[in-house]
Design a protein around this motif. Structure first.
Motif, mmCIF file in Angstrom:
data_model
loop_
_atom_site.group_PDB
_atom_site.id
_atom_site.type_symbol
_atom_site.label_atom_id
_atom_site.label_comp_id
_atom_site.label_asym_id
_atom_site.label_seq_id
_atom_site.Cartn_x
_atom_site.Cartn_y
_atom_site.Cartn_z
ATOM 1 N N PRO A 106 4.460 -45.868 -1.117
ATOM 2 C CA PRO A 106 5.619 -46.398 -0.389
ATOM 3 C C PRO A 106 6.481 -47.281 -1.297
ATOM 4 O O PRO A 106 6.090 -48.383 -1.645
ATOM 5 N N LEU A 131 10.540 -48.745 -2.337
ATOM 6 C CA LEU A 131 11.905 -49.007 -1.879
ATOM 7 C C LEU A 131 12.780 -49.196 -3.107
ATOM 8 O O LEU A 131 12.318 -49.638 -4.148
ATOM 9 N N PHE A 132 14.066 -48.895 -2.938
ATOM 10 C CA PHE A 132 14.997 -49.236 -4.002
ATOM 11 C C PHE A 132 15.216 -50.735 -3.974
ATOM 12 O O PHE A 132 15.275 -51.347 -2.908
ATOM 13 N N SER A 133 15.343 -51.306 -5.147
ATOM 14 C CA SER A 133 15.664 -52.730 -5.211
ATOM 15 C C SER A 133 17.119 -52.880 -5.647
ATOM 16 O O SER A 133 17.536 -52.289 -6.643
ATOM 17 N N LEU A 191 21.280 -53.774 -12.162
ATOM 18 C CA LEU A 191 21.027 -53.827 -13.602
ATOM 19 C C LEU A 191 21.398 -52.512 -14.275
ATOM 20 O O LEU A 191 21.743 -52.486 -15.444
ATOM 21 N N LEU A 242 25.185 -47.049 -2.290
ATOM 22 C CA LEU A 242 24.027 -46.215 -1.983
ATOM 23 C C LEU A 242 23.806 -46.132 -0.479
ATOM 24 O O LEU A 242 23.791 -47.145 0.204
ATOM 25 N N THR A 243 23.651 -44.934 0.025
ATOM 26 C CA THR A 243 23.224 -44.738 1.404
ATOM 27 C C THR A 243 21.880 -44.032 1.360
ATOM 28 O O THR A 243 21.751 -42.998 0.710
ATOM 29 N N LEU A 244 20.898 -44.623 2.014
ATOM 30 C CA LEU A 244 19.554 -44.059 1.973
ATOM 31 C C LEU A 244 19.305 -43.292 3.249
ATOM 32 O O LEU A 244 19.511 -43.818 4.334
ATOM 33 N N ARG A 249 20.457 -45.691 6.083
ATOM 34 C CA ARG A 249 20.547 -47.132 5.902
ATOM 35 C C ARG A 249 21.249 -47.498 4.612
ATOM 36 O O ARG A 249 21.409 -46.664 3.718
ATOM 37 N N ARG A 250 21.667 -48.720 4.570
ATOM 38 C CA ARG A 250 22.285 -49.249 3.356
ATOM 39 C C ARG A 250 21.595 -50.541 2.974
ATOM 40 O O ARG A 250 21.006 -51.215 3.810
ATOM 41 N N LEU A 251 21.717 -50.890 1.703
ATOM 42 C CA LEU A 251 21.127 -52.131 1.194
ATOM 43 C C LEU A 251 22.104 -53.263 1.375
ATOM 44 O O LEU A 251 23.280 -53.108 1.092
ATOM 45 N N ALA A 271 14.879 -60.672 -0.424
ATOM 46 C CA ALA A 271 16.222 -60.840 -0.970
ATOM 47 C C ALA A 271 17.144 -59.691 -0.613
ATOM 48 O O ALA A 271 18.329 -59.727 -0.912
ATOM 49 N N GLN A 272 16.591 -58.646 -0.007
ATOM 50 C CA GLN A 272 17.436 -57.533 0.397
ATOM 51 C C GLN A 272 16.949 -57.023 1.737
ATOM 52 O O GLN A 272 15.801 -57.222 2.110
ATOM 53 N N PHE A 313 17.427 -53.572 4.611
ATOM 54 C CA PHE A 313 17.982 -52.247 4.872
ATOM 55 C C PHE A 313 18.597 -52.275 6.256
ATOM 56 O O PHE A 313 17.916 -52.534 7.243
ATOM 57 N N TRP A 323 27.502 -57.351 -3.994
ATOM 58 C CA TRP A 323 26.155 -57.751 -4.396
ATOM 59 C C TRP A 323 26.275 -58.983 -5.282
ATOM 60 O O TRP A 323 27.172 -59.056 -6.104
ATOM 61 N N ARG A 359 14.883 -57.442 -12.507
ATOM 62 C CA ARG A 359 14.091 -56.949 -11.387
ATOM 63 C C ARG A 359 13.874 -55.450 -11.560
ATOM 64 O O ARG A 359 14.707 -54.764 -12.138
ATOM 65 N N LEU A 388 12.296 -49.941 -8.582
ATOM 66 C CA LEU A 388 11.578 -49.592 -7.354
ATOM 67 C C LEU A 388 10.615 -50.719 -6.997
ATOM 68 O O LEU A 388 9.958 -51.275 -7.878
ATOM 69 N N LEU A 389 10.559 -51.037 -5.737
ATOM 70 C CA LEU A 389 9.618 -52.051 -5.257
ATOM 71 C C LEU A 389 8.571 -51.360 -4.390
ATOM 72 O O LEU A 389 8.890 -50.448 -3.633
ATOM 73 N N ASP A 448 6.200 -51.374 -1.249
ATOM 74 C CA ASP A 448 6.164 -52.024 0.056
ATOM 75 C C ASP A 448 5.016 -51.429 0.853
ATOM 76 O O ASP A 448 5.124 -50.322 1.340
#
Lengths: 258, 490
Positions: free
Chosen positions: A81, A83-85, A91, A99-101, B355-357, B368-369, B371, B382, B391, B394-395, B397
């Motif tokens: 799992p 997520l995009f950061s 960066l 971006l639309t996910l 969704r959007r960030l 910090a973000q 969706f 941003w 950073r 990819l994080l 979760d």
């Protein structure tokens, strides 16, 4: 260098050719491209794919809103799992607001949604992430995507994690791996570096391999050795200078028919 | 007969004295006070320091005039229960024209009681034969409702004129009413006379009631039930066309469309769609409706046929017809097509799947973000050039637990095992210490109550892959210290 030189170049081709200094668009606008990677290299492959799509939209003078990126994935098929950061995207020079996910239930739905997004003229890039076999992605499906991309000028990128190569209508097929970075002071990990291998190219020979590292000054990936070798000034923009590390020129003509 | 109601902004069930404070100049002053505070001698306009000295138990809250205005709007809509003629008396009053409505509620006093109970706030009613009299009685009057006993303050004149009136020994409306009007106009201005005549009922004081906007709806009833889905869609398209004409006349666009299908056997079916932007183009709405019907588990079941089709547009927003631009048209068409695409995907897959960030002002990386569904997302820039270490792209979760061997207890890892694979660390940078957000926890300010501190390291292994790992907890403070993988760098 801003002129687009195809991978063949106009001069003599083959091992002796100055094609080692030829530059071309790694991921040309308005085509379907496949990016293969293993699961741990997904971040590297995504960075390679996104940074190229981003630089193209900017070079064409599109506004931040017009250069929309649709990232699609099938939720059920995700092993890790992630997520995009937003900070990570920023960066790489991508405004996270572009971006639309989209998360779909199945891979067929993802293909359908991706096709719809590809037909939409305001979108600049559609990125589909798949893992594993992806049985629904066959010649027909890829041909549909190719036609949609050509009609609207949208770049479609298909990220295939842990997958076997399959014949398709894609313009290029890349294999991306993380590469060791050039350490910063005090043995700190350096800027992003990837090893890109061109497995297939529709209008040129395949088999090139490049070691790309992130150029923070110009905000794009560039060949790590090219700068020193040519001594030419670097022109920022859509064209990423690539020089080949290794070519097997003898089998080029056979390999391009994948 | 008119009734005016002024309402305090505080709920009257508060046991402790309560006041709203606002910054005026360089000092915090009370903007309004509740009944208990009033009884203890506090008044609006007093500095907060003075008020606290008089009444140490005072509970305060910052004043929020826009929220007050919204609440007053809500009360205005609620008062339509009593009369169709309700006018706003900003910032904190409502004027109800209750002529001919009182007998429905058992008299004027009973009506006022019900209205005040419905409003739920401390309020003062005032009854008058005209709006200005009722307003003056509600704001300045005593219980007997005698207009002539009202203080001259009720005229709402400026301070200079009021002081002049007081100096002349004129303290009440009654005093003033006995003097010749010409003299008053000459000394205190024409406005004083106008106000006085309005309160006395000699001049008209019209109110501007807010009219309820007519809901946008359309319906079709059939002599014979219809059963085919295509026929139903044709009817819906026709209804959407009617609604579009209504909305066009009022420069509105719909954000939510609701369709009700009445079956001949009494069963009802509903269809509802929401759009990201206000629309009134029937074709666009119909496309979304078809999407909705395609994704429904059981499609429209006509049974013995539908008797009637009702369309309502419960949520509308202003939509001005835009002129065709000569340049930049392509970009705008692109934007519109993206909005339509997001609507379509949102209806097919569910709005929370597209969704959007958006950035959040937190410093815990996963906080910090956020969706946000793309239809609700606003274009936020941003935050540029953050002052922290890079950073990852990819994080994970949730973060992935890993087994780590570190050289020294609080040093970077030397090797780690993740998903049954051993990784040798080649390069490492860190730590970047991110403390827990103690201010968000109830006992966060107590030692150990804040949660664990994280020490983040950027790590590259022998294969050239870059990871973001953190040690959860500090050596010497916690006993079981775990390591987690939180992200992947490109």
């Amino acid at each position: 260098m801003a002129v687009r030189v195809p991978i063949y170049g106009t001069g003599p081709s083959g091992r002796q050719a100055p094609a080692t200094q030829a530059s071309f668009r790694a991921l040309e606008q308005g085509h379907l491209h496949e990016v293969h990677c293993t699961a741990p290299d997904r971040a590297a492959a995504l960075a390679f794919a996104l940074s190229h799509g981003a630089s193209q939209a900017v070079s064409q003078g599109m506004g931040a809103q017009a250069g929309a990126i649709f990232a699609l994935r099938a939720t059920r098929r995700q092993r890790l799992p992630t997520l995009f950061s937003g900070d990570g995207l920023a960066l790489l020079g991508i405004d996270p607001g572009r971006l639309t996910l989209v998360e779909t239930g199945s891979e067929v739905e993802m293909l359908r949604a991706g096709l719809e997004a590809a037909r939409c003229p305001g979108v600049s890039m559609v990125l589909m992430e798949s893992e594993g076999r992806f049985a629904d992605y066959d010649l027909t499906a890829s041909r549909r995507l190719v036609l949609a991309a050509e009609a609207s000028g949208v770049t479609i990128l298909l990220l295939r994690g842990d997958a076997e190569q399959r014949s398709s209508g894609a313009q290029t097929r890349w294999s991306i791996r993380s590469a060791p970075s050039v350490p910063l002071e005090a043995d700190a990990p350096g800027l992003p570096a990837v090893e890109a291998e061109l497995l297939r190219c529709r209008s040129g020979p395949a088999g090139g391999r490049w070691l790309l590292s992130w150029d923070a000054e110009h905000g794009c990936f560039r060949d790590r050795d090219a700068g020193e070798r040519d001594g030419r000034p670097y022109v920022p923009g859509a064209v990423v200078p690539f020089s080949r590390l290794r070519t097997d020129a003898g089998s080029d003509n056979q390999r391009q028919v994948a | 007969m008119q009734a005016a109601t002024t309402s305090d902004r505080s709920p009257d069930a508060e046991p402790a004295p309560f006041a709203l404070v606002a910054r005026v100049g360089n000092a915090l002053r009370l903007a309004s006070v509740d009944r208990i505070a009033c009884r203890q001698g506090l008044a609006a306009g007093m500095t907060l320091a003075d008020a606290r000295a008089r009444c140490p138990t005072l509970v305060t809250h910052p004043a929020d005039p826009p929220a007050d205005a919204r609440e007053l709007d809500r009360l205005l809509e609620a008062m339509r229960h009593f009369t169709p003629m309700v006018a706003l008396d900003a910032p904190d009053g409502l004027i109800l024209d209750i002529s001919g409505c009182t007998h429905l509620f058992g008299g004027a006093q009973a009506l006022a009681r019900q209205a005040r109970a419905m409003a739920g706030y401390a309020s003062r009613p005032g009854f008058g034969t005209n709006a200005m009299a009722a307003r003056a009685l509600a704001r300045h009057g005593r219980a007997d409702g005698d207009i002539h006993a009202l203080p001259v303050m009720a005229l709402d004149l400026d301070d200079g004129a009021l002081a002049a009136l007081r100096r002349a020994g004129l303290r009440s409306i009654g005093d003033l009413a006995r003097r010749p009007m010409g003299m008053i106009a000459a000394r205190f201005g024409e406005q004083a006379v106008t106000r006085l005549r309005q309160i006395l009922g000699e001049a008209p004081s019209p109110i501007a009631p807010r009219r309820p906007s007519a809901p946008i709806r359309a319906e079709a009833r059939f002599p014979e039930p219809i059963a085919r889905t295509e026929d139903v869609m044709d009817v819906i398209e026709d209804l959407l066309g009617q609604a579009a004409r209504q909305m066009e006349a009022r420069k509105l666009g719909g954000r939510r469309f609701v369709i009700r299908l009445l079956r001949s056997d009494g069963a009802r079916q509903g269809l509802a769609i929401e759009t990201g932007q206000p629309v009134r183009d029937p074709a666009a709405v119909l496309r979304l409706l078809r999407e909705r019907i395609d994704t429904m588990a059981d499609p429209l079941d006509p049974g013995f046929g539908f008797d009637a089709v009702l369309l309502a547009v419960p949520r509308v927003e202003p939509l001005v017809e835009r002129q065709q631009a000569m340049e930049g048209e392509e970009a705008r068409a692109g934007e519109e097509s993206i909005v339509a695409l997001i609507d379509r995907l949102g209806i097919r897959l569910g709005p929370d799947k597209v969704r959007r960030l958006q950035p959040r002002d937190r410093h815990i990386p996963e906080g910090a973000q956020a969706f946000i569904p793309a239809t609700q997302a606003k274009a936020h820039p941003w935050p540029a050039s953050p002052d922290h270490a890079p950073r990852p792209l990819l994080l994970f979760d949730p973060p992935q637990p890993v087994a780590v061997i570190a050289g020294v207890p609080d040093g970077p890892p030397q090797r780690f095992r993740w998903r049954d694979q051993l990784h040798e660390v080649r390069l490492a940078e860190g730590p970047e210490r991110i403390a827990a957000e103690w201010w968000r926890r109830r006992d966060g300010h107590q030692p150990g109550g804040a949660g664990r501190t994280r020490d983040y390291y950027r790590i590259e292994d022998k294969d050239g892959r870059r990871y973001w790992m953190f040690r959860h907890g500090l050596f010497g403070e916690e006993t079981d210290i775990g390591w987690y993988l939180h992200g992947l760098f490109a």
